[in-house]
Enzyme design. Sequence first.
Site, mmCIF file in Angstrom:
data_model
loop_
_atom_site.group_PDB
_atom_site.id
_atom_site.type_symbol
_atom_site.label_atom_id
_atom_site.label_comp_id
_atom_site.label_asym_id
_atom_site.label_seq_id
_atom_site.Cartn_x
_atom_site.Cartn_y
_atom_site.Cartn_z
ATOM 1 N N ARG A 1 29.822 -29.439 69.455
ATOM 2 C CA ARG A 1 28.706 -28.863 70.013
ATOM 3 C C ARG A 1 27.710 -29.504 70.884
ATOM 4 N NH1 ARG A 1 30.096 -26.350 65.153
ATOM 5 N NH2 ARG A 1 28.119 -27.475 63.864
ATOM 6 N N GLU B 1 27.630 -35.122 51.767
ATOM 7 C CA GLU B 1 27.471 -34.613 50.230
ATOM 8 C C GLU B 1 28.716 -35.049 49.349
ATOM 9 O OE1 GLU B 1 26.440 -30.337 50.058
ATOM 10 O OE2 GLU B 1 26.077 -30.534 47.830
HETATM 11 P P1 AMP Z 1 23.558 -34.176 59.580
HETATM 12 O O1 AMP Z 1 24.439 -35.291 59.893
HETATM 13 O O2 AMP Z 1 23.437 -33.772 58.233
HETATM 14 O O3 AMP Z 1 22.391 -34.034 60.502
HETATM 15 O O4 AMP Z 1 24.585 -32.797 60.400
HETATM 16 C C1 AMP Z 1 24.616 -32.646 61.567
HETATM 17 C C2 AMP Z 1 25.820 -32.097 61.945
HETATM 18 O O5 AMP Z 1 26.350 -31.281 61.337
HETATM 19 C C3 AMP Z 1 25.473 -31.407 63.351
HETATM 20 O O6 AMP Z 1 26.669 -32.092 64.389
HETATM 21 C C4 AMP Z 1 25.837 -29.827 63.145
HETATM 22 O O7 AMP Z 1 26.576 -29.350 64.022
HETATM 23 C C5 AMP Z 1 26.393 -29.953 61.850
HETATM 24 N N1 AMP Z 1 25.543 -28.969 60.568
HETATM 25 C C6 AMP Z 1 25.057 -29.332 59.751
HETATM 26 N N2 AMP Z 1 24.474 -28.452 58.791
HETATM 27 C C7 AMP Z 1 24.560 -27.379 59.737
HETATM 28 C C8 AMP Z 1 24.017 -26.086 59.927
HETATM 29 N N3 AMP Z 1 23.522 -25.551 58.617
HETATM 30 N N4 AMP Z 1 24.517 -25.249 60.709
HETATM 31 C C9 AMP Z 1 25.220 -25.560 61.821
HETATM 32 N N5 AMP Z 1 25.710 -26.636 61.898
HETATM 33 C C10 AMP Z 1 25.442 -27.700 60.848
#
Ligand code: AMP
Length: 173
Positions: free
Chosen positions: A58, A95
């Site tokens: 995205r 996780e």
């Molecule tokens: P992080 O590495 O934990 O910051 O996760 C970021 C990536 O996971 C991004 O590319 C987001 O598109 C996806 N992502 C994580 N949590 C969500 C959420 N609650 N809603 C939508 N996309 C998420």
Amino acid sequence: MDIASVIRNVPDFPKPGIQFKDITTLLLHPEAHRQVIDTLAARYRENAPDALVAVESRGFIFGSTLAYVLNVPFALARKPNKLPGDTVSESFALEYGTDTVEMHVDALQPGWRVVIVDDLLATGGTVAAVTRLAARLGATVTEAAFVVELPLLKGREKLAPLPVFSLVSFMVE
Ligand code: AMP
């Protein structure tokens, strides 16, 4: 317009307990889509970065248009085994288990100052890994930009001292 109002919340997707922030509904509103791009373009137009790096998948949606508007090179950080050329890869903890991001070794030039773009900042693990990839290619990440931030997951703290810019925050875990 209120960007937050056109981002759909999908409870328990892709697994129980996750509040998925769905930007496909934002994309159905041209005014909101334009506002996202215009806001980011206004932020980076002066003193534009040497390149944008966007995160699959995205991040590509917003990053590509922003790179076009800013007229700067657009580099992809992809999931494993998608890029056909020589790559560097970095893994990061989820996780449960690990995930990996890759970039072409020639996607960024040494000395470039780049901005990373993704749709959403959760724990920050993804963009931290992309920051390490950029560093291995000799580039410096000056900021990470997101449409959505989930502050309770403390991604901003994880990425510090890298500056973080986001358009919308939701107080969910
Ligand atoms: P992080 O590495 O934990 O910051 O996760 C970021 C990536 O996971 C991004 O590319 C987001 O598109 C996806 N992502 C994580 N949590 C969500 C959420 N609650 N809603 C939508 N996309 C998420």
